[in-house]
Design a protein around this motif. Sequence first.
Motif, PDB file in Angstrom:
ATOM      1  N   THR A  94       0.832  -1.197   0.000  1.00 32.96           N
ATOM      2  CA  THR A  94       0.000   0.000   0.000  1.00 32.96           C
ATOM      3  C   THR A  94       0.871   1.253   0.000  1.00 32.96           C
ATOM      4  N   GLN A  95       0.209   2.371  -0.130  1.00 31.74           N
ATOM      5  CA  GLN A  95       0.844   3.660   0.112  1.00 31.74           C
ATOM      6  C   GLN A  95       1.143   3.762   1.607  1.00 31.74           C
ATOM      7  N   HIS A 124       1.368   5.822   5.400  1.00 35.72           N
ATOM      8  CA  HIS A 124       0.640   6.767   6.259  1.00 35.72           C
ATOM      9  C   HIS A 124       1.563   7.148   7.408  1.00 35.72           C
ATOM     10  N   THR A 125       1.622   8.431   7.716  1.00 41.88           N
ATOM     11  CA  THR A 125       2.411   8.896   8.852  1.00 41.88           C
ATOM     12  C   THR A 125       1.508   8.997  10.078  1.00 41.88           C
ATOM     13  N   ASP A 141      -4.085  10.869  15.483  1.00 44.92           N
ATOM     14  CA  ASP A 141      -4.528   9.501  15.175  1.00 44.92           C
ATOM     15  C   ASP A 141      -4.695   8.706  16.472  1.00 44.92           C
ATOM     16  N   LEU A 190      -5.515   0.113  11.037  1.00 46.79           N
ATOM     17  CA  LEU A 190      -4.866   0.850   9.959  1.00 46.79           C
ATOM     18  C   LEU A 190      -4.526  -0.075   8.789  1.00 46.79           C
ATOM     19  N   LEU A 208      -5.631   0.981   5.097  1.00 47.15           N
ATOM     20  CA  LEU A 208      -4.689   1.119   3.983  1.00 47.15           C
ATOM     21  C   LEU A 208      -5.000   0.123   2.870  1.00 47.15           C
ATOM     22  N   GLU A 247      -7.892   1.233   0.632  1.00 46.16           N
ATOM     23  CA  GLU A 247      -7.555   2.237  -0.372  1.00 46.16           C
ATOM     24  C   GLU A 247      -7.105   1.604  -1.688  1.00 46.16           C
ATOM     25  N   ARG A 263       6.262   6.332   9.626  1.00 43.03           N
ATOM     26  CA  ARG A 263       5.605   6.230   8.313  1.00 43.03           C
ATOM     27  C   ARG A 263       5.441   4.744   8.026  1.00 43.03           C
ATOM     28  N   HIS A 273       3.350   1.318   6.170  1.00 42.18           N
ATOM     29  CA  HIS A 273       2.601   0.827   5.013  1.00 42.18           C
ATOM     30  C   HIS A 273       2.332  -0.659   5.220  1.00 42.18           C
TER      31      HIS A 273
END
Length: 157
Positions: free
Chosen positions: A23-24, A26-27, A32, A71, A75, A78, A106, A108
């Motif tokens: 996946t891309q 996420h930070t 969060d 998460l 992710l 998406e 960060r 993924h």
Amino acid sequence: MGDPASMVDLHYEDIVVGDGVETQAHTITMDDILGFAAVTRDHHPLHVDPDYCSRTEFGRPIAHGLYGLALIEGLKSELKLYENTSIASLGWDKVSFRAPAFVGDRVHVRMRFLAKRPSRDPARGIVTEGVELLNQDGRVVVAGEHVTMVKCRAAAS
């Protein structure tokens, strides 16, 4: 790892055991963590109290393990792997929280298809995914196996 663009709206027949995708990233933010604490009512100081955390081995707040698991699903969603073919999540197995996740990390997801089998209903198939949430250093934070039910292509016609 496969091209995410070629893995949209997968039917049972499209899934190849051994294939995978990433996946891309996420930070993770303190917002969060606080938002997850608010929704789940888990306000343990390891997650929400920087002063308390400064006296722990972590030295700073850590994200909830279940936040990492949630998460993973966000992710993955998406990617739209099963955007119109998902029937249901059947559960998680072998979940482990392997490393802490901190504000600023960060992360993924790396996912691989581990197994698949027909269900009792010929319009559906069962897929097992191996998933890992990795931080910016490639360290696995959360790992597990997810079992999901998806439509068969024959059922879509």
